[in-house]
Scaffold this motif. Structure first.
Motif, PDB file in Angstrom:
ATOM      1  N   TRP A  21      11.718  22.805   9.568  1.00 47.31           N
ATOM      2  CA  TRP A  21      10.306  22.965   9.432  1.00 47.31           C
ATOM      3  C   TRP A  21       9.268  22.169  10.348  1.00 47.31           C
ATOM      4  N   ASN A  22       8.499  22.684  11.215  1.00 50.06           N
ATOM      5  CA  ASN A  22       7.946  21.908  12.270  1.00 50.06           C
ATOM      6  C   ASN A  22       6.537  21.778  11.880  1.00 50.06           C
ATOM      7  N   ARG A  23       6.049  21.729  10.581  1.00 52.84           N
ATOM      8  CA  ARG A  23       4.777  21.476  10.288  1.00 52.84           C
ATOM      9  C   ARG A  23       3.988  22.697  10.226  1.00 52.84           C
ATOM     10  N   GLU A  24       4.626  23.759  11.011  1.00 45.71           N
ATOM     11  CA  GLU A  24       3.691  24.913  10.848  1.00 45.71           C
ATOM     12  C   GLU A  24       4.554  26.342  10.577  1.00 45.71           C
ATOM     13  N   SER A  25       5.836  26.297  11.037  1.00 47.13           N
ATOM     14  CA  SER A  25       6.701  27.386  10.702  1.00 47.13           C
ATOM     15  C   SER A  25       8.149  26.978  10.708  1.00 47.13           C
ATOM     16  N   TRP A  26       9.039  27.909  10.154  1.00 45.20           N
ATOM     17  CA  TRP A  26      10.329  27.518  10.209  1.00 45.20           C
ATOM     18  C   TRP A  26      11.126  27.864  11.453  1.00 45.20           C
ATOM     19  N   ASP A  80      12.583  16.728  18.041  1.00 42.38           N
ATOM     20  CA  ASP A  80      11.606  16.721  17.110  1.00 42.38           C
ATOM     21  C   ASP A  80      12.483  16.655  15.571  1.00 42.38           C
ATOM     22  N   ASN A 106      12.291  15.296   8.340  1.00 40.92           N
ATOM     23  CA  ASN A 106      11.829  16.540   8.314  1.00 40.92           C
ATOM     24  C   ASN A 106      12.740  17.358   7.497  1.00 40.92           C
TER      25      ASN A 106
END
Lengths: 560, 186
Positions: free
Chosen positions: A358-363, A377, A382
């Motif tokens: 998960w990068n804060r917006e989408s998988w 990242d 995370n």
């Protein structure tokens, strides 16, 4: 310069003998007067008879003997405890330097004294020396002094203190402080009786107490005058001997200049011990007067005169010296960021599972372990989700991923060593690093660190590194101190909350999240009991930056 | 006659006391000289022990400075093997110089300067240098006192009778130290 070490030794014996004689005379006199007063009160009158006189003398000597034994017992420990000094930390680089300097100076005195190095945890600048009859000696300096003075200056200060020890001044002061503690204590207690609104004492009893108080007060004053008079002369001499030991008059002059331009107080307790410090510990501006009255009323000679004498030895004009000192700016070394980490070599790991990230917006993904590991990242906090499953977890909660993370950060070459503690957020082993000479356990992943509260103070005082832009931005976004004070006034205290599933790694007590202080509104997660604090990335620098900003503001408006 | 005898006796006793007092002072200084010398020895040994560690930790960073490192190692082994006072002083001065040039070169390597291990070693070496110079200062002070006593009247009589010789100074033969001192504020 008249002082060889042998001369010092000879003079020391003579001075101490004198001092002892005068002291005993004052002591005995005060006791005799007291006995006479009590006798008068009991109804005897007329002059003292021989038997009474001898009796009084006997009582006085016996008291003195007992008191002597009591006051010299563990004297060094007690004085050090009074000024709140702790033994120098072995791990801290500034303290290490101080320890080394003390040993160097001890060698310059011919290795006759074993001097224990101690540090007083305060921002003020001052230093003191204590010694006792068993040959124990200690030099204590403040954290502020360690942070502000360079090696040569610190060496000169230690030389000055070692000179006090070598010439027996410390011993003399210790005797003074020790022997007359009973008088001071008695005076304090008895005046307490009169400070109540209604006098509890009336009639002849009150008369006796008043009489005792007057005697104690006069004794105290006489003792104080002797002490002050000696103390003033001794400072010049100690300066001269320090120069003889370290051969660096300029270093001592610089040190005195720096100390006299900073706060020198060491608390209320230290006030009564002012004579053992290198400079007056009072809150008032330094007394720069000369003459008989100032000889009698101030503990230290004028700083300017001391500096002038030292500059004379170094053949430097005072005007040139003050110009150079004013122009001197502290050199700031290039910043070494606290969170610099290097990527270690990657070793292949066998595991068939694939993970979404998960990068804060989408998988993103799915990734194999190898891919995951090489992604910059991907951090321990995370969220990840295993392929084919629905529930997401922080990466460090999966044992395999945690192992992977640990191997990724464990091989960090820039750290001194990995420690047994782990990061409370990332669960990664912390690495031992040094920031501003202070050892701290830092997380290689998130950049947070464990640091003890007294060590935070040390970091605040020291100025080895410049600040990155990010810290300045963070500081600009800090809540106003005024707002915090309003909140504190409304609730009686600043808000804090206990962290339920956290434990202090050192003493296993509860941890609270709170502001560092009312003035410095940086959030720290601190152990309730031992004060071990966790600071997130850049928070330590932020705290330091705010502290320096505040100090700079105060310097611009000194009258506030 | 009896008075004369008494006076003579007094003079003799005074002479004896003076002799004993001076002799004891000479012995005390000689003891201090010895202990100061052993202190210098201890500190020199400490420096010799620190150098291999230093070379080991800077080696990785300073691959291009082999010559400087070799110089340090050579100077160290010379200093370890020196036997008499003069050789020793010379070898130690050479070692000091090579160390100084090593640290000057190290200034060019930022990684090296940031290495905590190297910083700690540098502090230890600086401290050892200071200890050596303080021990030497004390030794020379004591040597001067002994020499003054051996040469001046009346202590020279006692010294000659009991076989006290002048002590040798621990000299610095570094030409840099002979130059006029410069005042620096830093």
């Amino acid at each position: 310069m008249p002082f060889t070490h042998v001369e010092i030794e000879e003079r020391k014996t003579r001075t101490i003998a004198w001092l002892f004689f005068v002291l005993m005379a004052i002591y005995v006199l005060s006791i005799i007067v007291l006995v006479w007063g009590i006798r008068f009160w009991l109804g005897f009158s007329g002059s003292l008879e021989g038997s009474h006189f001898i009796g009084a003398l006997g009582v006085a000597l016996l008291l003195a003997l007992f008191h002597w034994a009591g006051s010299t017992h563990r004297l060094v420990d007690r004085v050090l405890a009074t000024v709140l000094a702790q033994p120098a930390d072995i791990e801290d680089t500034y303290h290490k330097r101080f320890r080394n300097i003390v040993e160097e100076v001890a060698i310059a005195t011919g290795g006759r004294y074993r001097i224990e190095p101690h540090v007083i945890s305060t921002t003020a600048l001052n230093a003191c020396a204590v010694a006792d009859f068993n040959g124990r000696a200690a030099i204590a300096v403040t954290e502020g002094l360690l942070a502000r003075l360079n090696r040569a200056q610190l060496e000169a200060v230690v030389g000055h203190e070692a000179a006090h020890i070598a010439s027996g001044d410390s011993l003399g002061s210790s005797i003074f402080c020790g022997l007359f503690a009973l008088h001071e204590e008695g005076l304090k207690r008895l005046s307490g009786l009169f400070s109540e609104r209604h006098w509890r004492l009336r009639g002849r009893g009150a008369g006796l107490v008043l009489f005792v108080i007057v005697v104690l007060w006069v004794t105290n004053k006489v003792k104080r005058f002797c002490e002050l008079f000696l103390s003033r002369q001794r400072e010049y001499r100690a300066d001269a001997v320090a120069v003889r030991l370290t051969r660096n008059p300029l270093g001592l002059a610089e040190a005195l200049h720096v100390i006299s331009n900073h706060w020198r107080g060491v608390g209320e307790q230290g006030e009564s011990l002012s004579t053992i410090f290198i400079m007056d510990t009072g809150a008032e501006p330094l007394s720069e007067q000369t003459g008989l009255t100032s000889d009698l009323f101030s503990t230290h000679p004028p700083a300017l005169q001391r500096i002038a004498a030292l500059l004379g030895m170094a053949h430097i004009a005072p005007e040139q010296f003050s110009k150079e000192m004013d122009a001197k700016q502290r050199i700031q070394k290039p910043k070494q960021l606290l969170d610099e980490t290097s990527q270690p070599a990657i070793q292949p790991i066998e595991d068939a599972r694939r993970w979404f990230l998960w990068n804060r917006e989408s998988w993103l993904g799915p990734f194999g372990l190898e891919q995951l590991r090489s992604r910059k990242d991907w951090l321990p906090e995370n969220w990840v989700r295993q392929e084919g499953k629905d529930d997401a977890i922080p990466a460090h909660q999966d044992p395999h991923l945690l192992q992977l993370l640990r191997s990724r950060y464990g091989a960090d070459a820039s750290a001194e060593a990995t420690t047994a503690r782990e990061c409370p957020n990332c669960r990664v082993s912390l690495s031992r690093r040094f920031y501003e000479g202070v050892p701290l356990d830092q997380c290689p992943a998130c950049g947070g660190c464990y640091i003890k509260t007294d060590q935070i103070k040390r970091v605040l005082l020291r100025e080895e590194y410049a600040f990155p832009e990010e810290v300045k931005r963070l500081a600009a976004a800090m809540p106003m101190v005024r707002q915090a004070k309003q909140i504190a006034r409304r609730y009686g205290t600043l808000p804090y909350n206990q962290l339920k599933n956290r434990q202090c790694p050192s003493c296993k007590s509860a941890v609270v999240r709170k502001f560092y202080t009312e003035e410095y509104l940086v959030e720290v997660e601190q152990c309730w009991m031992c004060g071990l604090a966790w600071l997130d990335r850049l928070e330590l620098e932020l705290l330091q930056y705010l502290y320096e900003q505040r100090a700079a503001e105060r310097k611009e408006a000194p009258n506030l | 006659m009896a008075i004369m005898g008494f006076v003579l006796l007094l003079v003799l006793v005074a002479l004896l006391l003076w002799f004993v007092g001076d002799y004891n002072r000479l012995v005390r200084i000689r003891q201090e000289l010895k202990s100061a010398w052993s202190q210098i020895d201890v500190q020199l040994k400490r420096r010799h022990d620190l150098i291999p560690n230093l070379v080991e930790s800077v080696k990785g960073y300073m691959a291009h400075e082999q010559k400087t490192l070799e110089n340090v190692i050579k100077a160290r082994s010379q200093a370890v093997n020196a036997s008499d006072l003069k050789d020793k002083a010379q070898a130690e001065n050479f070692l000091t110089q090579t160390l100084r040039s090593l640290f000057a070169v190290a200034e060019r390597y930022p990684d090296l300067k940031a290495n905590q291990n190297v910083i700690a070693l540098q502090e230890e070496l600086t401290s050892t240098e200071n200890r050596i110079s303080f021990a030497r200062q004390f030794y020379n002070d004591q040597a001067m006192r002994l020499n003054t006593m051996v040469e001046t009247v009346p202590t020279n009589i006692v010294a000659n009778m009991t076989g006290f010789a002048k002590a040798e100074f621990f000299q610095i033969e570094d030409p840099g130290h002979r130059e006029a001192p410069q005042v620096k504020f830093n």
